[in-house]
Design a protein around this motif. Structure first.
Motif, PDB file in Angstrom:
ATOM      1  N   GLY A   1       0.782  -1.220   0.000  1.00 29.77           N
ATOM      2  CA  GLY A   1       0.000   0.000   0.000  1.00 29.77           C
ATOM      3  C   GLY A   1       0.817   1.276   0.000  1.00 29.77           C
ATOM      4  O   GLY A   1       0.254   2.375   0.021  1.00 29.77           O
ATOM      5  N   VAL A   2       2.141   1.154  -0.019  1.00 24.28           N
ATOM      6  CA  VAL A   2       3.027   2.321  -0.038  1.00 24.28           C
ATOM      7  C   VAL A   2       3.754   2.358  -1.380  1.00 24.28           C
ATOM      8  O   VAL A   2       4.269   1.334  -1.844  1.00 24.28           O
ATOM      9  N   SER A   3       3.796   3.513  -2.009  1.00 23.43           N
ATOM     10  CA  SER A   3       4.505   3.666  -3.281  1.00 23.43           C
ATOM     11  C   SER A   3       5.659   4.650  -3.104  1.00 23.43           C
ATOM     12  O   SER A   3       5.562   5.617  -2.348  1.00 23.43           O
ATOM     13  N   LEU A   4       6.746   4.368  -3.810  1.00 24.69           N
ATOM     14  CA  LEU A   4       7.925   5.240  -3.776  1.00 24.69           C
ATOM     15  C   LEU A   4       8.375   5.492  -5.211  1.00 24.69           C
ATOM     16  O   LEU A   4       8.618   4.558  -5.972  1.00 24.69           O
ATOM     17  N   LYS A   5       8.445   6.765  -5.570  1.00 26.24           N
ATOM     18  CA  LYS A   5       8.894   7.175  -6.901  1.00 26.24           C
ATOM     19  C   LYS A   5      10.084   8.096  -6.742  1.00 26.24           C
ATOM     20  O   LYS A   5      10.092   8.951  -5.858  1.00 26.24           O
ATOM     21  N   ALA A   6      11.104   7.921  -7.600  1.00 22.93           N
ATOM     22  CA  ALA A   6      12.316   8.729  -7.464  1.00 22.93           C
ATOM     23  C   ALA A   6      12.882   9.087  -8.823  1.00 22.93           C
ATOM     24  O   ALA A   6      12.746   8.344  -9.799  1.00 22.93           O
ATOM     25  N   ARG A   7      13.509  10.249  -8.861  1.00 21.27           N
ATOM     26  CA  ARG A   7      14.253  10.683 -10.045  1.00 21.27           C
ATOM     27  C   ARG A   7      15.354  11.614  -9.574  1.00 21.27           C
ATOM     28  O   ARG A   7      15.226  12.278  -8.537  1.00 21.27           O
TER      29      ARG A   7
ATOM     30  N   SER B   1      -2.460   5.951   8.919  1.00 22.01           N
ATOM     31  CA  SER B   1      -1.390   6.945   8.878  1.00 22.01           C
ATOM     32  C   SER B   1      -0.037   6.256   8.678  1.00 22.01           C
ATOM     33  O   SER B   1       0.183   5.115   9.118  1.00 22.01           O
ATOM     34  N   LEU B   2       0.869   6.965   8.019  1.00 19.04           N
ATOM     35  CA  LEU B   2       2.196   6.428   7.733  1.00 19.04           C
ATOM     36  C   LEU B   2       3.251   7.441   8.151  1.00 19.04           C
ATOM     37  O   LEU B   2       3.181   8.606   7.785  1.00 19.04           O
ATOM     38  N   SER B   3       4.221   6.980   8.922  1.00 17.61           N
ATOM     39  CA  SER B   3       5.340   7.835   9.338  1.00 17.61           C
ATOM     40  C   SER B   3       6.645   7.199   8.870  1.00 17.61           C
ATOM     41  O   SER B   3       6.886   6.020   9.103  1.00 17.61           O
ATOM     42  N   LEU B   4       7.459   8.007   8.199  1.00 23.28           N
ATOM     43  CA  LEU B   4       8.759   7.558   7.718  1.00 23.28           C
ATOM     44  C   LEU B   4       9.807   8.610   8.075  1.00 23.28           C
ATOM     45  O   LEU B   4       9.723   9.741   7.607  1.00 23.28           O
ATOM     46  N   PRO B   5      10.789   8.257   8.896  1.00 20.34           N
ATOM     47  CA  PRO B   5      11.860   9.212   9.185  1.00 20.34           C
ATOM     48  C   PRO B   5      12.813   9.304   8.009  1.00 20.34           C
ATOM     49  O   PRO B   5      12.802   8.450   7.105  1.00 20.34           O
ATOM     50  N   LEU B   6      13.634  10.329   7.985  1.00 20.87           N
ATOM     51  CA  LEU B   6      14.620  10.483   6.918  1.00 20.87           C
ATOM     52  C   LEU B   6      15.562   9.288   6.871  1.00 20.87           C
ATOM     53  O   LEU B   6      16.051   8.908   5.799  1.00 20.87           O
ATOM     54  N   SER B   7      15.791   8.671   8.025  1.00 20.19           N
ATOM     55  CA  SER B   7      16.691   7.514   8.100  1.00 20.19           C
ATOM     56  C   SER B   7      16.099   6.265   7.449  1.00 20.19           C
ATOM     57  O   SER B   7      16.771   5.235   7.361  1.00 20.19           O
ATOM     58  N   ALA B   8      14.841   6.344   6.975  1.00 18.98           N
ATOM     59  CA  ALA B   8      14.242   5.207   6.276  1.00 18.98           C
ATOM     60  C   ALA B   8      14.806   5.044   4.875  1.00 18.98           C
ATOM     61  O   ALA B   8      14.515   4.054   4.198  1.00 18.98           O
ATOM     62  N   PHE B   9      15.635   6.018   4.439  1.00 23.55           N
ATOM     63  CA  PHE B   9      16.212   5.975   3.093  1.00 23.55           C
ATOM     64  C   PHE B   9      17.735   5.963   3.177  1.00 23.55           C
ATOM     65  O   PHE B   9      18.329   6.500   4.123  1.00 23.55           O
TER      66      PHE B   9
ATOM     67  N   VAL C   1      14.090  24.476  -0.789  1.00 23.09           N
ATOM     68  CA  VAL C   1      12.640  24.547  -0.883  1.00 23.09           C
ATOM     69  C   VAL C   1      12.106  23.151  -1.237  1.00 23.09           C
ATOM     70  O   VAL C   1      12.466  22.570  -2.238  1.00 23.09           O
ATOM     71  N   GLY C   2      11.260  22.610  -0.388  1.00 18.53           N
ATOM     72  CA  GLY C   2      10.706  21.288  -0.629  1.00 18.53           C
ATOM     73  C   GLY C   2      11.573  20.156  -0.141  1.00 18.53           C
ATOM     74  O   GLY C   2      11.269  18.986  -0.422  1.00 18.53           O
ATOM     75  N   ALA C   3      12.654  20.453   0.598  1.00 15.38           N
ATOM     76  CA  ALA C   3      13.503  19.386   1.133  1.00 15.38           C
ATOM     77  C   ALA C   3      12.716  18.559   2.140  1.00 15.38           C
ATOM     78  O   ALA C   3      12.006  19.094   2.997  1.00 15.38           O
ATOM     79  N   LEU C   4      12.820  17.238   2.026  1.00 11.59           N
ATOM     80  CA  LEU C   4      12.095  16.352   2.918  1.00 11.59           C
ATOM     81  C   LEU C   4      12.855  16.135   4.214  1.00 11.59           C
ATOM     82  O   LEU C   4      14.077  16.066   4.231  1.00 11.59           O
ATOM     83  N   ASP C   5      12.107  16.003   5.282  1.00 12.85           N
ATOM     84  CA  ASP C   5      12.669  15.597   6.564  1.00 12.85           C
ATOM     85  C   ASP C   5      11.887  14.355   6.991  1.00 12.85           C
ATOM     86  O   ASP C   5      11.700  13.445   6.203  1.00 12.85           O
ATOM     87  N   ASN C   6      11.421  14.294   8.209  1.00 13.10           N
ATOM     88  CA  ASN C   6      10.585  13.180   8.630  1.00 13.10           C
ATOM     89  C   ASN C   6       9.201  13.313   8.007  1.00 13.10           C
ATOM     90  O   ASN C   6       8.604  14.388   8.009  1.00 13.10           O
ATOM     91  N   LEU C   7       8.676  12.198   7.456  1.00  9.03           N
ATOM     92  CA  LEU C   7       7.415  12.222   6.740  1.00  9.03           C
ATOM     93  C   LEU C   7       6.280  11.700   7.615  1.00  9.03           C
ATOM     94  O   LEU C   7       6.453  10.733   8.352  1.00  9.03           O
ATOM     95  N   SER C   8       5.127  12.337   7.506  1.00  7.88           N
ATOM     96  CA  SER C   8       3.923  11.886   8.193  1.00  7.88           C
ATOM     97  C   SER C   8       2.748  12.066   7.244  1.00  7.88           C
ATOM     98  O   SER C   8       2.366  13.199   6.931  1.00  7.88           O
ATOM     99  N   LEU C   9       2.199  10.950   6.759  1.00  4.56           N
ATOM    100  CA  LEU C   9       1.141  10.989   5.754  1.00  4.56           C
ATOM    101  C   LEU C   9      -0.144  10.406   6.312  1.00  4.56           C
ATOM    102  O   LEU C   9      -0.142   9.344   6.931  1.00  4.56           O
ATOM    103  N   VAL C  10      -1.251  11.097   6.075  1.00  7.71           N
ATOM    104  CA  VAL C  10      -2.560  10.561   6.410  1.00  7.71           C
ATOM    105  C   VAL C  10      -2.947   9.571   5.319  1.00  7.71           C
ATOM    106  O   VAL C  10      -2.324   9.536   4.250  1.00  7.71           O
ATOM    107  N   PRO C  11      -3.977   8.753   5.546  1.00  7.10           N
ATOM    108  CA  PRO C  11      -4.400   7.796   4.512  1.00  7.10           C
ATOM    109  C   PRO C  11      -4.747   8.481   3.184  1.00  7.10           C
ATOM    110  O   PRO C  11      -5.292   9.582   3.157  1.00  7.10           O
TER     111      PRO C  11
END
Length: 214
Positions: free
Chosen positions: A46-52, A81-89, A158-168
């Motif tokens: 249920g989690v998707s990750l896209k990168a470029r 809810s989904l929480s991902l710290p920066l250390s998840a990458f 601008v737009g740099a990610l830190d710890n992520l917290s996503l609602v459904p």
């Protein structure tokens, strides 16, 4: 002096042109490449990750840190809810060297320390002290207070990610930074982990990129 400086600039430009690299995403059995934006994506549980790569074609950064930015899009279709710290990458190169993502405050520190030597992003520098002094004089002012240059390289934050917290049913897109000289490696893998408690060789997401020298 200017003649010698002109030759130095010419050699430097040639070097940058010849030392550039192109980073290309590589599809796997579970990761798909979208040639429209040169991205690669993978989904799991249920989690998707896209990168470029944020700048698909570039010359190595001539500043401390050699910052490389990836644009990530994380989607949450888990129903909770989904929480991902920066250390998840992390980033792994073909030599087995592991790179941890830099927090935004560290990226800001690197950019601010080098900003007096940089022209607007991306990666164009002052090569003559004379040029830097002329630019400083042009934006000078009559104040006794310390002046700190605020040049456009900091716009990269601008737009740099830190710890992520996503609602459904939400997604977020932003930049993640690594300190790596891509011109010195042949390939890299961007890895993501849904749980940072245990990190083994099998990541939940593995997005490979080849590094092609020009």
């Amino acid at each position: 002096m200017k003649t010698a400086g002109a030759w130095f600039l010419l050699v430097l430009v040639v070097c940058l042109s010849g030392c550039g690299v192109t980073v290309v995403p590589r599809a796997t059995a579970t990761a798909q490449v979208d040639p429209a934006d040169n991205s690669i994506s993978e989904s799991r549980d249920g989690v998707s990750l896209k990168a470029r790569l944020h700048d698909p074609e570039f010359a190595p950064v001539l500043t401390e840190g050699n910052l490389t930015a990836f644009e990530l899009t994380v989607g949450n279709r888990t129903g909770k809810s989904l929480s991902l710290p920066l250390s998840a990458f992390l980033l792994m190169d073909d030599r087995g060297t592991q790179y941890s993502p830099l927090p935004p405050e560290r990226v800001n520190e690197i950019l601010r320390r080098n900003s007096p030597y940089l022209l607007p992003y991306p990666y164009v520098g002052y090569y003559y002290l004379e040029d830097m002094e002329k630019a400083s004089a042009a934006r000078g002012f009559t104040s006794s207070r310390p002046y700190f240059a605020q040049n456009r390289p900091a716009d990269a934050l601008v737009g740099a990610l830190d710890n992520l917290s996503l609602v459904p049913d939400a997604q977020v897109t932003g930049l993640i930074f690594f300190s790596i000289d891509l011109s010195r490696v042949n390939s890299v893998e961007l890895r993501g982990y849904l749980s940072t408690a245990i990190k083994d060789a099998k990541a939940d997401f593995t997005l490979p990129f080849s590094v092609e020298k020009k």
